[in-house]
Motif scaffolding. Structure first.
Motif, PDB file in Angstrom:
ATOM      1  N   LYS A 435       1.977 160.084  11.595  1.00  0.00           N
ATOM      2  CA  LYS A 435       2.210 161.524  11.519  1.00  0.00           C
ATOM      3  C   LYS A 435       3.108 161.792  10.319  1.00  0.00           C
ATOM      4  O   LYS A 435       4.244 161.326  10.259  1.00  0.00           O
ATOM      5  N   THR A 436       2.595 162.536   9.357  1.00  0.00           N
ATOM      6  CA  THR A 436       3.348 162.793   8.123  1.00  0.00           C
ATOM      7  C   THR A 436       3.995 164.167   8.086  1.00  0.00           C
ATOM      8  O   THR A 436       4.796 164.435   7.192  1.00  0.00           O
ATOM      9  N   GLU A 442       7.966 161.707  -0.217  1.00  0.00           N
ATOM     10  CA  GLU A 442       8.356 160.499  -0.943  1.00  0.00           C
ATOM     11  C   GLU A 442       8.457 159.281  -0.041  1.00  0.00           C
ATOM     12  O   GLU A 442       8.611 158.149  -0.524  1.00  0.00           O
ATOM     13  N   ARG A 443       8.343 159.487   1.261  1.00  0.00           N
ATOM     14  CA  ARG A 443       8.389 158.369   2.210  1.00  0.00           C
ATOM     15  C   ARG A 443       7.028 158.114   2.862  1.00  0.00           C
ATOM     16  O   ARG A 443       6.940 157.376   3.838  1.00  0.00           O
ATOM     17  N   TRP A 444       5.981 158.709   2.334  1.00  0.00           N
ATOM     18  CA  TRP A 444       4.659 158.494   2.906  1.00  0.00           C
ATOM     19  C   TRP A 444       4.113 157.104   2.584  1.00  0.00           C
ATOM     20  O   TRP A 444       3.140 156.664   3.198  1.00  0.00           O
ATOM     21  N   THR A 445       4.705 156.443   1.603  1.00  0.00           N
ATOM     22  CA  THR A 445       4.329 155.068   1.284  1.00  0.00           C
ATOM     23  C   THR A 445       5.578 154.196   1.337  1.00  0.00           C
ATOM     24  O   THR A 445       6.556 154.470   0.630  1.00  0.00           O
ATOM     25  N   ILE A 446       5.550 153.197   2.188  1.00  0.00           N
ATOM     26  CA  ILE A 446       6.655 152.238   2.308  1.00  0.00           C
ATOM     27  C   ILE A 446       6.069 150.836   2.180  1.00  0.00           C
ATOM     28  O   ILE A 446       5.098 150.494   2.859  1.00  0.00           O
ATOM     29  N   GLU A 447       6.657 150.043   1.300  1.00  0.00           N
ATOM     30  CA  GLU A 447       6.255 148.641   1.126  1.00  0.00           C
ATOM     31  C   GLU A 447       7.527 147.804   1.140  1.00  0.00           C
ATOM     32  O   GLU A 447       8.385 147.950   0.266  1.00  0.00           O
ATOM     33  N   MET A 514       5.347 156.366  19.950  1.00  0.00           N
ATOM     34  CA  MET A 514       6.590 157.063  19.668  1.00  0.00           C
ATOM     35  C   MET A 514       6.581 158.356  20.467  1.00  0.00           C
ATOM     36  O   MET A 514       5.534 158.828  20.903  1.00  0.00           O
ATOM     37  N   SER A 515       7.741 158.930  20.649  1.00  0.00           N
ATOM     38  CA  SER A 515       7.834 160.171  21.406  1.00  0.00           C
ATOM     39  C   SER A 515       7.153 161.304  20.667  1.00  0.00           C
ATOM     40  O   SER A 515       7.008 161.280  19.444  1.00  0.00           O
ATOM     41  N   GLY A 516       6.771 162.320  21.437  1.00  0.00           N
ATOM     42  CA  GLY A 516       6.324 163.553  20.809  1.00  0.00           C
ATOM     43  C   GLY A 516       7.407 164.189  19.969  1.00  0.00           C
ATOM     44  O   GLY A 516       7.145 165.076  19.164  1.00  0.00           O
ATOM     45  N   ALA A 517       8.639 163.742  20.124  1.00  0.00           N
ATOM     46  CA  ALA A 517       9.751 164.259  19.326  1.00  0.00           C
ATOM     47  C   ALA A 517      10.040 163.391  18.117  1.00  0.00           C
ATOM     48  O   ALA A 517      11.026 163.585  17.434  1.00  0.00           O
ATOM     49  N   SER A 518       9.174 162.395  17.836  1.00  0.00           N
ATOM     50  CA  SER A 518       9.409 161.543  16.677  1.00  0.00           C
ATOM     51  C   SER A 518       9.387 162.394  15.421  1.00  0.00           C
ATOM     52  O   SER A 518       8.679 163.393  15.331  1.00  0.00           O
ATOM     53  N   GLY A 519      10.156 161.967  14.434  1.00  0.00           N
ATOM     54  CA  GLY A 519      10.304 162.846  13.285  1.00  0.00           C
ATOM     55  C   GLY A 519      10.270 162.166  11.945  1.00  0.00           C
ATOM     56  O   GLY A 519       9.229 161.674  11.516  1.00  0.00           O
ATOM     57  N   LYS A 520      11.424 162.057  11.292  1.00  0.00           N
ATOM     58  CA  LYS A 520      11.462 161.876   9.845  1.00  0.00           C
ATOM     59  C   LYS A 520      11.181 160.463   9.364  1.00  0.00           C
ATOM     60  O   LYS A 520      10.975 160.254   8.172  1.00  0.00           O
ATOM     61  N   VAL A 521      11.183 159.460  10.233  1.00  0.00           N
ATOM     62  CA  VAL A 521      10.937 158.081   9.813  1.00  0.00           C
ATOM     63  C   VAL A 521       9.440 157.795   9.890  1.00  0.00           C
ATOM     64  O   VAL A 521       8.829 157.996  10.941  1.00  0.00           O
ATOM     65  N   PRO A 522       8.809 157.322   8.809  1.00  0.00           N
ATOM     66  CA  PRO A 522       7.374 157.031   8.874  1.00  0.00           C
ATOM     67  C   PRO A 522       7.085 155.938   9.887  1.00  0.00           C
ATOM     68  O   PRO A 522       7.776 154.923   9.942  1.00  0.00           O
ATOM     69  N   ARG A 547       2.624 146.989   3.870  1.00  0.00           N
ATOM     70  CA  ARG A 547       2.447 148.277   3.191  1.00  0.00           C
ATOM     71  C   ARG A 547       1.908 149.305   4.179  1.00  0.00           C
ATOM     72  O   ARG A 547       0.868 149.099   4.813  1.00  0.00           O
ATOM     73  N   VAL A 548       2.669 150.377   4.332  1.00  0.00           N
ATOM     74  CA  VAL A 548       2.256 151.535   5.135  1.00  0.00           C
ATOM     75  C   VAL A 548       2.067 152.681   4.157  1.00  0.00           C
ATOM     76  O   VAL A 548       3.034 153.143   3.557  1.00  0.00           O
ATOM     77  N   CYS A 549       0.841 153.117   3.978  1.00  0.00           N
ATOM     78  CA  CYS A 549       0.564 154.135   2.954  1.00  0.00           C
ATOM     79  C   CYS A 549      -0.307 155.231   3.535  1.00  0.00           C
ATOM     80  O   CYS A 549      -1.521 155.050   3.724  1.00  0.00           O
ATOM     81  N   ALA A 550       0.305 156.374   3.827  1.00  0.00           N
ATOM     82  CA  ALA A 550      -0.449 157.496   4.382  1.00  0.00           C
ATOM     83  C   ALA A 550      -1.446 158.081   3.386  1.00  0.00           C
ATOM     84  O   ALA A 550      -2.577 158.400   3.769  1.00  0.00           O
ATOM     85  N   PRO A 551      -1.096 158.248   2.099  1.00  0.00           N
ATOM     86  CA  PRO A 551      -2.064 158.849   1.165  1.00  0.00           C
ATOM     87  C   PRO A 551      -3.370 158.073   1.041  1.00  0.00           C
ATOM     88  O   PRO A 551      -4.442 158.674   0.890  1.00  0.00           O
ATOM     89  N   THR A 552      -3.308 156.743   1.101  1.00  0.00           N
ATOM     90  CA  THR A 552      -4.531 155.940   0.992  1.00  0.00           C
ATOM     91  C   THR A 552      -5.055 155.483   2.345  1.00  0.00           C
ATOM     92  O   THR A 552      -6.105 154.833   2.423  1.00  0.00           O
TER      93      THR A 552
END
Length: 607
Positions: A435-436, A442-447, A514-522, A547-552
C-alpha cells in the motif's frame, strides 16, 4: 446529480474478465440459490413440531409468526459490550422488533456471532485467532439462518473480520434479501497523529507506560467504531458501494436520532424486500458490486486487509477476483481521500467533508463505479450519492456537490494521487501486496540487506538492542495462515517508524498481515506462497539484498538462487489462548490471494 457517463473502459474490461473467469463457479452458486428459494427450508415447509419450537418464546409476535401474517426478519448480531464498535447493538433487537411491527413484519434474533477486537489482541497471542474468526463468524451466521424461520436477514456487525464473515455466511442463504445495519463511529477523541507520536516516543523509551495509556484511552474513549480509517471503517465504505446499507448510514455516530432513524428505515426496507421477494443477497452481490467495493477501497486509501477479504467475500458468491485485478483497478482509480493513517483527519472529519455521498458522486460521474448494480438499500444506486439529514420525523437525502475539506476529500479530476495506491509485487520472493497511499514516494523503492525474524517480538528485541540502526529490510516469516493464522503485525509500526524517522531506508516483508491502520513504512505483505511448506521467504537468509519496488511491482532477493537453498525450519505450532483449537483451520487454509480461508477451501473442494 446528472446521469453517470459511460463506464470507464478499464473498469469495464476488468469486470468482464472477472465475469468470464467466474462463469462456472457463479453459475453453480446461482443454481444453488434458485434451488434454495424453490425447495429450501422455510416456515411453510416446517413440520408443526419444528415450527412450534421457532415461535414458542416470541411474545407479542407469536401469533403473527405462527399465522405467517408478514415477513419474519432474522437478526444475526455480533453484539458484545467489550468491543466499543459493537456495544451499541445491545438494544437494537428490541428496537428492531418495534420497527418491524410498524410495517406488518416481525423480527427475531436468529443467532449471535463472536466479534473479537484486533485492537485488544494486537501483538498478543489472541491475534493468531483473528483471521480465522472470520470463518467462525460465517459458520455462526449459517447456523443462525439454518432454522428456516426467516424471509429476510438483518446483519449487525461492523469491525474487521465481522462484516466479511457475516456476508460470507449470509451469502449461502443468498435467496433471501439482506442488509447490514451499522452503528457508527465514536466521536473524535485525541487526534490520531498525536496518538502515533506518543506511541513512537514510548518505543524510543521517551514516554512512560502511563503516558501511553493516557493517550490511547483519550483516543479510544467511548462507544462506536475506532475513528481511524482502518479495516472496520473500510468495511462500512464497501457496504455502501455494494448497496448493502441504507444510503449514507456508514458514518453516523451512535446514539443520535439520525442513527436510530436509519436503523428503523433499514428494517422497513427489509420488510418491503421480503414481501416483494426481490433483490435477494445472492443477486445483489454480483461481479459489479465486488468491483465497486474494490474501487471504493482504492479511491479512499482503505485497509490492505481487504486484499484478503474481497476475494473471500467474492468466492462465497461464486466470484473469482485476484490481486492482478486489484492492481489494474488501482492503476485506473485515483486516490481522492486522505483519512488517517493516510491523512490527519479521522472518519468523522471525512463524513463532515462530504463522506460517502461525495465519494460516490464523483466516482459515478467519472465512470469508475457500476451505477447499475442491484442495490438492496435503495431502489436506485444513485441514492448512495446523497447524504441523509433528519428533518423532524423524516429523513431527507441531499446531494453533496463539492468537498467541504479539499485537504481530506477531492474530486476525481483533482486527486491526491493518480492511482489507488495498492499494488501487486511479484518476483522470486513470490506475490505480495504493498500500500503506497500513506508512504512518501521517495520510499516506494527500498533496497537493503535483509534481517530475518520468525516472530514480531524478536524484531522488538533487536530494535531495543540497537541492531536495526541501519538500512534494513525486516523480514518476518512463518506468519501466514497455515503457520499461525496470519496475525496482524501492527506492533512493528512504531519501531520501524522510529528507524525511518532517523533517516534509514526501511521496509517490511512478511507473509503476515499489517493492520488497517498501517501507514508510512513501506510493507510488502501477505506474501504468497507463505514460508511454511517451503515458500521462498523460508529460503531467505540474513544479509541477502532484498528489493521492494512499488513502481515496477518487484519483490526480489537480488543475486541469489533461492531454490538451491534448504528451507529454514518452521517454528512449532502455536498453543495456548485457544490457538490449538484452530489447528484444523490452519491446516486447511489456502493462500492469502484466494482469501486465506479453510472454510472456502473445503467448500470449493466439494464443487
Amino acid at each position: 446529480m446528472t446521469a453517470a457517463p459511460r463506464l470507464d473502459p478499464r473498469i469495464a474490461a476488468i469486470t468482464d474478465r472477472i465475469i468470464e473467469r467466474s462463469k462456472p463457479s457463479r453459475s453453480r452458486y446461482l443454481s444453488l440459490m434458485r434451488e434454495e428459494g424453490e425447495r429450501g427450508i422455510d416456515r411453510p415447509r416446517l413440520s408443526c413440531g419444528n415450527f412450534a419450537h421457532g415461535f414458542a418464546a416470541a411474545g407479542e409476535d407469536k401469533d403473527a409468526i405462527r399465522g405467517l401474517r408478514g415477513p419474519n426478519i432474522g437478526i444475526v448480531t455480533a453484539y458484545n459490550d467489550m468491543l466499543s464498535a459493537h456495544q451499541p447493538y445491545g438494544r437494537y433487537p428490541e428496537q428492531m422488533k418495534i420497527f418491524a411491527r410498524e410495517v406488518g413484519a416481525t423480527a427475531q434474533v436468529a443467532g449471535g456471532t463472536p466479534a473479537m477486537c484486533d485492537g485488544v489482541t494486537q501483538g498478543q497471542p489472541g491475534m493468531d485467532l483473528s483471521l480465522f474468526s472470520r470463518d467462525v463468524i460465517a459458520l455462526s451466521t449459517a447456523i443462525a439462518l439454518s432454522h428456516g424461520m426467516f424471509e429476510g436477514v438483518a446483519m449487525l456487525g461492523i469491525c474487521d473480520k465481522i462484516v466479511p464473515g457475516l456476508l460470507m455466511g449470509a451469502l449461502r442463504f443468498g435467496h433471501l434479501p439482506a442488509l447490514l445495519i451499522p452503528a457508527g463511529p465514536m466521536p473524535s477523541g485525541l487526534a490520531n497523529k498525536e496518538k502515533q507520536r506518543v506511541r513512537q516516543l514510548f518505543a524510543e523509551g521517551k514516554a512512560t507506560k502511563e503516558e501511553l495509556l493516557a493517550a490511547e484511552a483519550a483516543s479510544y474513549h467511548g462507544a462506536g467504531t475506532c475513528t481511524f480509517y482502518g479495516t472496520a471503517n473500510s468495511n462500512q465504505m464497501m457496504m455502501e458501494l455494494m448497496g448493502l446499507h441504507i444510503p449514507g448510514a456508514a458514518f453516523v455516530n451512535p446514539g443520535t436520532p439520525l442513527r436510530q432513524a436509519l436503523t428503523r428505515l433499514a428494517v422497513h426496507r427489509l420488510a418491503d424486500l421480503a414481501k416483494a421477494k426481490t433483490r435477494p443477497l445472492g443477486q445483489v452481490v454480483d461481479e459489479r458490486a465486488i468491483v465497486n467495493a474494490a474501487v471504493g477501497l482504492l479511491a479512499t486509501g482503505g485497509s490492505t486487509n481487504h486484499a484478503i477479504h474481497i476475494p473471500a467475500i467474492a468466492r462465497a458468491a461464486g466470484i473469482r477476483i485476484d490481486w492482478q485485478d486489484l492492481d489494474e483497478l488501482s492503476a485506473a482509480v485515483p486516490l481522492i481521500a486522505r483519512v488517517y493513517p493516510n491523512g490527519s483527519g479521522d472518519v468523522n472529519d471525512f463524513h463532515h467533508a462530504g463522506g460517502m455521498a461525495f465519494v460516490t458522486r464523483t466516482l459515478l460521474e467519472a465512470g469508475l463505479l457500476h451505477g447499475d448494480i442491484l442495490a438492496a438499500g435503495a431502489d436506485d444506486f444513485a441514492a448512495f450519492a446523497t447524504m441523509p439529514e433528519l428533518a423532524e420525523d423524516r429523513i431527507d437525502w441531499k446531494p453533496v456537490e463539492v468537498t467541504r475539506n479539499p485537504e481530506m476529500l477531492r474530486d476525481v479530476a483533482n486527486p491526491f494521487l493518480a492511482d489507488g495506491g495498492m499494488r501487486l509485487l511479484t518476483g522470486n520472493l513470490g506475490r505480495a501486496v504493498v500500500k503506497t497511499s500513506a508512504v512518501a514516494p521517495e520510499r516506494w523503492t527500498i533496497e537493503a540487506p535483509a534481517r530475518i525474524f520468525a516472530d514480531q517480538n524478536e524484531v522488538l528485541t533487536a530494535f531495543k538492542a540497537g541492531e536495526l540502526e541501519r538500512d534494513v529490510v525486516v523480514v518476518v516469516r512463518f506468519q501466514g495462515p497455515r503457520a499461525n493464522g496470519m496475525p496482524e503485525l501492527h506492533k512493528l509500526t512504531p519501531p520501524l517508524g522510529v528507524l525511518q524517522d532517523k533517516g534509514f531506508r526501511v521496509a517490511l516483508v512478511t507473509d503476515g498481515r499489517m493492520s488497517g491502520a498501517s501507514g508510512k513504512v513501506p510493507a510488502a505483505i501477505h506474501c504468497c506462497p507463505e514460508a511454511l511448506g517451503g515458500g521462498p521467504l523460508s529460503q531467505l537468509r540474513d544479509g541477502d539484498i532484498v528489493r521492494v519496488c512499488a513502481p515496477t511491482g518487484t519483490l526480489e532477493a537480488l543475486g541469489v538462487e533461492l531454490s538451491t537453498r534448504e528451507p529454514a525450519a518452521s517454528p512449532p505450532p502455536p498453543t495456548g489462548t485457544g490457538r490449538e483449537l484452530f489447528a484444523f483451520m490452519r491446516h486447511g487454509a489456502d493462500e492469502a490471494e484466494a482469501g486465506a480461508s479453510a472454510m472456502l477451501a473445503s467448500m470449493d473442494a466439494l464443487s
